[in-house]
Motif scaffolding. Structure first.
Motif, PDB file in Angstrom:
ATOM      1  N   LEU A 140       0.848  -1.193   0.000  1.00 35.34           N
ATOM      2  CA  LEU A 140       0.000   0.000   0.000  1.00 35.34           C
ATOM      3  C   LEU A 140       0.880   1.239   0.000  1.00 35.34           C
ATOM      4  O   LEU A 140       1.760   1.379   0.854  1.00 35.34           O
ATOM      5  CB  LEU A 140      -0.897   0.014   1.241  1.00 35.34           C
ATOM      6  N   ILE A 141       0.635   2.136  -0.951  1.00 37.79           N
ATOM      7  CA  ILE A 141       1.373   3.393  -1.034  1.00 37.79           C
ATOM      8  C   ILE A 141       0.340   4.511  -1.109  1.00 37.79           C
ATOM      9  O   ILE A 141      -0.426   4.601  -2.069  1.00 37.79           O
ATOM     10  CB  ILE A 141       2.298   3.431  -2.268  1.00 37.79           C
ATOM     11  N   ALA A 142       0.313   5.348  -0.074  1.00 44.69           N
ATOM     12  CA  ALA A 142      -0.663   6.433   0.000  1.00 44.69           C
ATOM     13  C   ALA A 142      -0.182   7.453   1.030  1.00 44.69           C
ATOM     14  O   ALA A 142       0.622   7.127   1.898  1.00 44.69           O
ATOM     15  CB  ALA A 142      -2.034   5.894   0.388  1.00 44.69           C
ATOM     16  N   PRO A 143      -0.695   8.680   0.955  1.00 45.77           N
ATOM     17  CA  PRO A 143      -0.375   9.641   2.011  1.00 45.77           C
ATOM     18  C   PRO A 143      -0.830   9.086   3.365  1.00 45.77           C
ATOM     19  O   PRO A 143      -1.812   8.342   3.429  1.00 45.77           O
ATOM     20  CB  PRO A 143      -1.184  10.882   1.629  1.00 45.77           C
ATOM     21  N   PRO A 144      -0.133   9.410   4.442  1.00 42.13           N
ATOM     22  CA  PRO A 144      -0.431   8.819   5.751  1.00 42.13           C
ATOM     23  C   PRO A 144      -1.894   8.900   6.176  1.00 42.13           C
ATOM     24  O   PRO A 144      -2.448   7.925   6.685  1.00 42.13           O
ATOM     25  CB  PRO A 144       0.463   9.614   6.703  1.00 42.13           C
ATOM     26  N   ARG A 145      -2.538  10.028   5.955  1.00 43.91           N
ATOM     27  CA  ARG A 145      -3.935  10.168   6.380  1.00 43.91           C
ATOM     28  C   ARG A 145      -4.844   9.184   5.649  1.00 43.91           C
ATOM     29  O   ARG A 145      -5.685   8.520   6.251  1.00 43.91           O
ATOM     30  CB  ARG A 145      -4.410  11.602   6.164  1.00 43.91           C
ATOM     31  N   PHE A 146      -4.656   9.070   4.327  1.00 44.89           N
ATOM     32  CA  PHE A 146      -5.508   8.152   3.567  1.00 44.89           C
ATOM     33  C   PHE A 146      -5.142   6.700   3.859  1.00 44.89           C
ATOM     34  O   PHE A 146      -5.999   5.821   3.838  1.00 44.89           O
ATOM     35  CB  PHE A 146      -5.437   8.438   2.064  1.00 44.89           C
ATOM     36  N   LEU A 147      -3.888   6.438   4.150  1.00 45.38           N
ATOM     37  CA  LEU A 147      -3.462   5.097   4.535  1.00 45.38           C
ATOM     38  C   LEU A 147      -4.225   4.644   5.781  1.00 45.38           C
ATOM     39  O   LEU A 147      -4.661   3.503   5.871  1.00 45.38           O
ATOM     40  CB  LEU A 147      -1.954   5.100   4.795  1.00 45.38           C
ATOM     41  N   GLY A 148      -4.412   5.560   6.719  1.00 44.15           N
ATOM     42  CA  GLY A 148      -5.178   5.247   7.924  1.00 44.15           C
ATOM     43  C   GLY A 148      -6.636   4.955   7.620  1.00 44.15           C
ATOM     44  O   GLY A 148      -7.233   4.025   8.184  1.00 44.15           O
ATOM     45  N   VAL A 149      -7.230   5.727   6.714  1.00 41.35           N
ATOM     46  CA  VAL A 149      -8.630   5.506   6.324  1.00 41.35           C
ATOM     47  C   VAL A 149      -8.755   4.148   5.632  1.00 41.35           C
ATOM     48  O   VAL A 149      -9.695   3.397   5.875  1.00 41.35           O
ATOM     49  CB  VAL A 149      -9.127   6.646   5.404  1.00 41.35           C
ATOM     50  N   LEU A 150      -7.787   3.834   4.794  1.00 42.38           N
ATOM     51  CA  LEU A 150      -7.797   2.557   4.078  1.00 42.38           C
ATOM     52  C   LEU A 150      -7.680   1.384   5.053  1.00 42.38           C
ATOM     53  O   LEU A 150      -8.401   0.389   4.930  1.00 42.38           O
ATOM     54  CB  LEU A 150      -6.637   2.548   3.079  1.00 42.38           C
ATOM     55  N   HIS A 151      -6.807   1.527   6.035  1.00 44.09           N
ATOM     56  CA  HIS A 151      -6.644   0.488   7.054  1.00 44.09           C
ATOM     57  C   HIS A 151      -7.956   0.185   7.766  1.00 44.09           C
ATOM     58  O   HIS A 151      -8.240  -0.965   8.095  1.00 44.09           O
ATOM     59  CB  HIS A 151      -5.622   0.943   8.105  1.00 44.09           C
ATOM     60  N   LYS A 152      -8.721   1.234   8.013  1.00 47.49           N
ATOM     61  CA  LYS A 152      -9.990   1.082   8.727  1.00 47.49           C
ATOM     62  C   LYS A 152     -10.959   0.167   7.971  1.00 47.49           C
ATOM     63  O   LYS A 152     -11.773  -0.512   8.583  1.00 47.49           O
ATOM     64  CB  LYS A 152     -10.598   2.477   8.927  1.00 47.49           C
ATOM     65  N   HIS A 153     -10.839   0.123   6.644  1.00 42.04           N
ATOM     66  CA  HIS A 153     -11.781  -0.641   5.827  1.00 42.04           C
ATOM     67  C   HIS A 153     -11.281  -2.025   5.422  1.00 42.04           C
ATOM     68  O   HIS A 153     -12.077  -2.863   5.011  1.00 42.04           O
ATOM     69  CB  HIS A 153     -12.156   0.153   4.571  1.00 42.04           C
ATOM     70  N   LEU A 154      -9.983  -2.268   5.508  1.00 41.49           N
ATOM     71  CA  LEU A 154      -9.461  -3.576   5.101  1.00 41.49           C
ATOM     72  C   LEU A 154      -9.778  -4.633   6.153  1.00 41.49           C
ATOM     73  O   LEU A 154      -9.635  -4.392   7.347  1.00 41.49           O
ATOM     74  CB  LEU A 154      -7.947  -3.500   4.893  1.00 41.49           C
ATOM     75  N   ASP A 155     -10.200  -5.812   5.708  1.00 46.25           N
ATOM     76  CA  ASP A 155     -10.478  -6.891   6.655  1.00 46.25           C
ATOM     77  C   ASP A 155      -9.167  -7.530   7.124  1.00 46.25           C
ATOM     78  O   ASP A 155      -8.101  -7.277   6.565  1.00 46.25           O
ATOM     79  CB  ASP A 155     -11.430  -7.924   6.042  1.00 46.25           C
ATOM     80  N   GLU A 156      -9.252  -8.361   8.153  1.00 45.54           N
ATOM     81  CA  GLU A 156      -8.054  -8.960   8.768  1.00 45.54           C
ATOM     82  C   GLU A 156      -7.249  -9.802   7.788  1.00 45.54           C
ATOM     83  O   GLU A 156      -6.023  -9.749   7.780  1.00 45.54           O
ATOM     84  CB  GLU A 156      -8.449  -9.822   9.965  1.00 45.54           C
ATOM     85  N   GLN A 157      -7.931 -10.599   6.978  1.00 37.52           N
ATOM     86  CA  GLN A 157      -7.229 -11.473   6.042  1.00 37.52           C
ATOM     87  C   GLN A 157      -6.479 -10.665   4.984  1.00 37.52           C
ATOM     88  O   GLN A 157      -5.370 -11.025   4.596  1.00 37.52           O
ATOM     89  CB  GLN A 157      -8.204 -12.451   5.361  1.00 37.52           C
ATOM     90  N   THR A 158      -7.077  -9.579   4.520  1.00 39.21           N
ATOM     91  CA  THR A 158      -6.402  -8.735   3.532  1.00 39.21           C
ATOM     92  C   THR A 158      -5.236  -8.001   4.186  1.00 39.21           C
ATOM     93  O   THR A 158      -4.157  -7.891   3.589  1.00 39.21           O
ATOM     94  CB  THR A 158      -7.401  -7.739   2.903  1.00 39.21           C
ATOM     95  N   LEU A 159      -5.432  -7.516   5.404  1.00 37.61           N
ATOM     96  CA  LEU A 159      -4.334  -6.862   6.120  1.00 37.61           C
ATOM     97  C   LEU A 159      -3.162  -7.813   6.331  1.00 37.61           C
ATOM     98  O   LEU A 159      -2.001  -7.388   6.326  1.00 37.61           O
ATOM     99  CB  LEU A 159      -4.812  -6.322   7.466  1.00 37.61           C
ATOM    100  N   ALA A 160      -3.443  -9.091   6.496  1.00 34.23           N
ATOM    101  CA  ALA A 160      -2.381 -10.078   6.676  1.00 34.23           C
ATOM    102  C   ALA A 160      -1.529 -10.226   5.410  1.00 34.23           C
ATOM    103  O   ALA A 160      -0.379 -10.648   5.485  1.00 34.23           O
ATOM    104  CB  ALA A 160      -2.974 -11.420   7.067  1.00 34.23           C
ATOM    105  N   CYS A 161      -2.079  -9.880   4.257  1.00 34.42           N
ATOM    106  CA  CYS A 161      -1.339  -9.958   2.991  1.00 34.42           C
ATOM    107  C   CYS A 161      -0.431  -8.746   2.768  1.00 34.42           C
ATOM    108  O   CYS A 161       0.427  -8.769   1.890  1.00 34.42           O
ATOM    109  CB  CYS A 161      -2.309 -10.063   1.814  1.00 34.42           C
ATOM    110  N   VAL A 162      -0.637  -7.685   3.544  1.00 34.10           N
ATOM    111  CA  VAL A 162       0.156  -6.466   3.375  1.00 34.10           C
ATOM    112  C   VAL A 162       1.574  -6.727   3.860  1.00 34.10           C
ATOM    113  O   VAL A 162       1.799  -7.033   5.027  1.00 34.10           O
ATOM    114  CB  VAL A 162      -0.469  -5.275   4.140  1.00 34.10           C
ATOM    115  N   VAL A 163       2.536  -6.620   2.935  1.00 37.32           N
ATOM    116  CA  VAL A 163       3.935  -6.856   3.276  1.00 37.32           C
ATOM    117  C   VAL A 163       4.716  -5.558   3.448  1.00 37.32           C
ATOM    118  O   VAL A 163       5.791  -5.561   4.025  1.00 37.32           O
ATOM    119  CB  VAL A 163       4.643  -7.762   2.236  1.00 37.32           C
TER     120      VAL A 163
END
Length: 157
Positions: free
Chosen positions: A100-123
């Motif tokens: 994930l590449i985004a400005p910090p504020r939007f990165l936080g908003v994106l994190h809020k919406h990603l489910d646990e399994q998808t977050l686990a794929c974030v390297v």
């Protein structure tokens, strides 16, 4: 077997999705998303100003400030759309790793919406706005920063 990596480069109103099929490969742009409402100034679209309330004693009127601005709501909607794309890609096994590449504020908003399994794929994550970079410049910047090494071991806890 090499792992497929998706690289999402986004801001609050636009996103580009790339695939990195193998190490040292070129980025392949597989999708581009736009959410023009996220660029609006945050006023009511019908009349361009905040709603008003009449004072109970006297002729004074006051603006009613919403709890959440329209801009924030639109950014939240766009993050939900992107997270759904990431979730569907994971379920369809179109990628193994996600960057994930985004400005910090939007990165936080994106994190809020990603489910646990998808977050686990974030390297990896980069808190910068690289959206305006060309594909070649983006690839150079990614490799320069050591981001998105697709055959590297996944982050383990």
């Amino acid at each position: 077997m090499s792992k497929k990596t998706w690289v999402l480069v986004a801001d609050a109103a636009k996103a580009r999705l790339f695939e990195l099929p193998q190490k040292e490969a070129n980025l392949i742009e597989i999708a581009c998303y736009a959410h023009p409402d996220s660029r609006t100034p945050g006023q009511h679209p019908a009349h361009g100003r905040l709603p008003r309330a009449q004072e109970s004693n006297g002729p004074a009127r006051h603006a009613i400030e919403p709890r959440t601005t329209l801009r924030v709501k639109h950014q939240d909607q766009f993050a939900a759309i992107l997270s759904d794309v990431m979730r569907r890609g994971r379920l369809e096994r179109r990628y193994d790793q996600l960057v994930l590449i985004a400005p910090p504020r939007f990165l936080g908003v994106l994190h809020k919406h990603l489910d646990e399994q998808t977050l686990a794929c974030v390297v990896d994550e980069v808190g910068n706005d690289f959206l305006k970079l060309s594909t070649t410049d983006l690839r150079t910047r990614i490799w320069q920063d050591g981001v998105a090494a697709p055959n590297a071991a996944s982050v383990a806890s």
